[in-house]
Design a protein around this motif. Structure first.
Motif, mmCIF file in Angstrom:
data_model
loop_
_atom_site.group_PDB
_atom_site.id
_atom_site.type_symbol
_atom_site.label_atom_id
_atom_site.label_comp_id
_atom_site.label_asym_id
_atom_site.label_seq_id
_atom_site.Cartn_x
_atom_site.Cartn_y
_atom_site.Cartn_z
ATOM 1 N N SER A 196 4.628 -0.538 -2.778
ATOM 2 C CA SER A 196 4.852 0.857 -3.157
ATOM 3 C C SER A 196 5.805 1.557 -2.191
ATOM 4 O O SER A 196 6.240 2.665 -2.443
ATOM 5 N N ARG A 197 6.130 0.907 -1.052
ATOM 6 C CA ARG A 197 7.064 1.510 -0.095
ATOM 7 C C ARG A 197 8.331 0.663 0.043
ATOM 8 O O ARG A 197 9.114 0.866 0.959
ATOM 9 N N ALA A 198 8.484 -0.335 -0.832
ATOM 10 C CA ALA A 198 9.600 -1.269 -0.680
ATOM 11 C C ALA A 198 10.371 -1.429 -1.984
ATOM 12 O O ALA A 198 9.816 -1.236 -3.066
ATOM 13 N N ASN A 199 11.651 -1.792 -1.869
ATOM 14 C CA ASN A 199 12.384 -2.160 -3.085
ATOM 15 C C ASN A 199 12.838 -3.621 -3.022
ATOM 16 O O ASN A 199 13.522 -4.098 -3.906
ATOM 17 N N THR A 200 12.424 -4.302 -1.943
ATOM 18 C CA THR A 200 12.788 -5.717 -1.796
ATOM 19 C C THR A 200 11.595 -6.496 -1.231
ATOM 20 O O THR A 200 10.964 -6.029 -0.278
ATOM 21 N N ILE A 201 11.311 -7.631 -1.827
ATOM 22 C CA ILE A 201 10.265 -8.512 -1.293
ATOM 23 C C ILE A 201 10.910 -9.878 -1.047
ATOM 24 O O ILE A 201 11.550 -10.435 -1.945
ATOM 25 N N ARG A 202 10.775 -10.366 0.172
ATOM 26 C CA ARG A 202 11.359 -11.659 0.518
ATOM 27 C C ARG A 202 10.262 -12.639 0.924
ATOM 28 O O ARG A 202 9.297 -12.227 1.569
ATOM 29 N N PRO A 222 4.509 -27.957 -1.635
ATOM 30 C CA PRO A 222 5.454 -26.822 -1.689
ATOM 31 C C PRO A 222 4.818 -25.520 -2.201
ATOM 32 O O PRO A 222 5.247 -24.440 -1.814
ATOM 33 N N GLN A 223 3.809 -25.638 -3.066
ATOM 34 C CA GLN A 223 3.163 -24.427 -3.579
ATOM 35 C C GLN A 223 1.945 -24.010 -2.749
ATOM 36 O O GLN A 223 1.400 -22.935 -2.950
ATOM 37 N N MET A 224 1.505 -24.878 -1.855
ATOM 38 C CA MET A 224 0.281 -24.600 -1.083
ATOM 39 C C MET A 224 0.577 -24.252 0.381
ATOM 40 O O MET A 224 -0.331 -23.847 1.108
ATOM 41 N N ARG A 225 1.805 -24.447 0.777
ATOM 42 C CA ARG A 225 2.118 -24.258 2.194
ATOM 43 C C ARG A 225 2.120 -22.768 2.564
ATOM 44 O O ARG A 225 2.263 -21.903 1.698
ATOM 45 N N PRO A 226 1.949 -22.476 3.842
ATOM 46 C CA PRO A 226 1.919 -21.078 4.274
ATOM 47 C C PRO A 226 3.202 -20.336 3.882
ATOM 48 O O PRO A 226 4.282 -20.939 3.818
ATOM 49 N N LEU A 227 3.030 -19.074 3.626
ATOM 50 C CA LEU A 227 4.150 -18.266 3.133
ATOM 51 C C LEU A 227 4.158 -16.921 3.857
ATOM 52 O O LEU A 227 3.126 -16.249 3.930
ATOM 53 N N LEU A 228 5.311 -16.584 4.380
ATOM 54 C CA LEU A 228 5.461 -15.242 4.972
ATOM 55 C C LEU A 228 6.178 -14.373 3.950
ATOM 56 O O LEU A 228 7.224 -14.765 3.407
ATOM 57 N N VAL A 229 5.606 -13.221 3.655
ATOM 58 C CA VAL A 229 6.193 -12.315 2.662
ATOM 59 C C VAL A 229 6.502 -10.988 3.348
ATOM 60 O O VAL A 229 5.628 -10.391 3.982
ATOM 61 N N THR A 230 7.764 -10.565 3.259
ATOM 62 C CA THR A 230 8.140 -9.278 3.871
ATOM 63 C C THR A 230 8.460 -8.270 2.772
ATOM 64 O O THR A 230 9.006 -8.620 1.727
ATOM 65 N N TYR A 231 8.074 -7.038 3.038
ATOM 66 C CA TYR A 231 8.348 -5.926 2.115
ATOM 67 C C TYR A 231 9.309 -4.994 2.839
ATOM 68 O O TYR A 231 9.011 -4.550 3.951
ATOM 69 N N SER A 232 10.448 -4.725 2.223
ATOM 70 C CA SER A 232 11.442 -3.908 2.912
ATOM 71 C C SER A 232 12.147 -2.959 1.952
ATOM 72 O O SER A 232 12.007 -3.072 0.722
ATOM 73 N N HIS A 233 12.889 -2.040 2.556
ATOM 74 C CA HIS A 233 13.653 -1.088 1.756
ATOM 75 C C HIS A 233 15.050 -0.992 2.348
ATOM 76 O O HIS A 233 15.207 -0.866 3.552
ATOM 77 N N ASP A 234 16.059 -1.070 1.480
ATOM 78 C CA ASP A 234 17.443 -1.019 1.970
ATOM 79 C C ASP A 234 18.031 0.379 1.867
ATOM 80 O O ASP A 234 19.243 0.562 2.068
#
Lengths: 115, 255
Positions: free
Chosen positions: B80-86, B231-243
């Motif tokens: 809700s505070r981001a327009n990009t998720i990586r 590949p689908q079970m491995r740890p994942l870092l997800v960042t939420y950002s706004h440009d």
């Protein structure tokens, strides 16, 4: 009055929104854009005739410009342009094969008007 | 590629240079310098697909295949505070797995240099999958439970010294369940991206009661049985950002 010798002017449609679907596979972008496969972008086209009707979503300036055009054709008519746009979300892989979900503003025409 | 977007009328008169420039202009609009060409082995995490279904303003109405409950309130709030998720997978060549006396630790390094400087990271989550372990009942009061601690490495270990870390998030989990756990790692990612502090990665520490349950938390390929599902079970870092451009991602609405 109808002048029989002169060809009747072709009726041109008023300013409105038209369908335009951008298919990412058509441009070969479907290998990196995961979703959606394409999107409805739409476009605006049509005449802004004198007098401007309310549904043509015009500004006061557009009404004045159209009025002036009706007496002086050197001044162009108001233009049919997008007046309301909405974003599109894309899920894609970047140059490093990282997956990104991003909201792109002003990608879809929601409304057209004479401006 | 841009040829398809150019209207029929006038297409023939356009040179390859013009088409190339046209495509570059489009890519620049998308914030890309050149056209990505991912390999066939590129993996799209299911979580990102789920986030797309939830937040996309243009997603198909029918998304009944979406796993229920995979997206928590946390991801909704973050978006809700981001327009990009990586999303990022860790660099497996730098991982450091060790296990001793009921404790497994794993060091993760995520390369975040692809986040553009103008993008402000509002939050970040580290997602770790844990797979159900069936083990014999034990008498201990904490039998069947694991504690997972996620630390940021402030200073890496030297030749004679232990690394300096700080705890970012912790959770007590039950090993009889298969579930993704999400840990808030926003303070560390903000330090690395906005403050320009060096990224030494995370240490994930799993405290488990016995050797049988050691494989419960899938922090390393070596703890996962099946290569094809890794590949689908491995740890994942997800960042939420706004440009700074445009609206935030929001839950899908009926239009």
């Amino acid at each position: 009055q109808v002048r029989p010798n002169k060809q009747r002017k072709k009726h041109k449609a008023n300013c409105k929104r038209h369908s335009l679907y951008v298919d990412f596979s058509d441009v070969g972008w479907n290998d990196w854009i995961v979703a959606p496969p394409g999107y409805h972008a739409f476009y605006c086209q049509g005449e802004c005739p004198f007098p401007l009707a309310d549904h043509l979503n015009s500004t006061n300036h557009a009404i004045v410009q159209t009025l002036v055009n009706s007496v002086n054709s050197n001044i162009p008519r108001a233009c049919c342009v997008p007046t309301d746009l909405s974003p599109v979300s894309l899920l894609y892989l970047d140059e490093y094969e990282r997956v990104i979900l991003k909201n792109y503003q002003d990608m879809v025409v929601e409304g057209c008007g004479c401006r | 590629g841009a040829r398809g977007l150019v209207p029929q009328i006038g297409r023939s008169s356009l040179s390859q240079d013009v088409l190339h420039a046209f495509e570059l202009r489009l890519l620049s609009m998308f914030g890309l310098k050149h056209r990505p060409s991912p390999s066939r082995s590129a993996v799209v995490p299911q979580y990102m697909m789920d986030l797309y279904s939830m937040h996309s303003v243009n997603a198909e109405q029918n998304n009944s295949n979406r796993p229920k409950g995979s997206l928590g309130k946390g991801s909704e709030r973050s978006a809700s505070r981001a327009n990009t998720i990586r999303s990022f997978h860790h660099d497996e060549s730098t991982e450091d797995l060790s296990s001793s006396s009921g404790k497994t630790t794993q060091r993760f390094l995520f390369n975040l240099t692809s986040i553009p400087g103008e993008e402000f990271v509002t939050s970040a989550e580290l997602r770790i999958f844990r797979e159900q372990v069936v083990s014999s009942p034990s008498n201990g009061s904490l039998a069947g439970f694991h504690r997972i601690n996620v630390h940021e490495i402030i200073r890496p270990s030297g030749s004679l010294q232990e690394p300096i870390t700080r705890l970012l998030d912790t959770r007590l989990v039950q090993h009889s369940l298969s579930k993704w756990e999400s840990f808030d790692v926003s303070p560390a990612v903000t330090r690395w991206t906005a403050d320009g502090r060096p990224n030494h990665g995370f240490v994930v520490e799993i405290v488990h009661p016995d050797q049988d349950s050691k494989r419960h938390v899938r922090v390393s390929r070596s703890l996962h049985d099946r290569e094809d599902t890794w590949p689908q079970m491995r740890p994942l870092l997800v960042t939420y950002s706004h440009d700074g451009k445009g609206n935030v991602l929001h839950s899908r609405e009926k239009r």
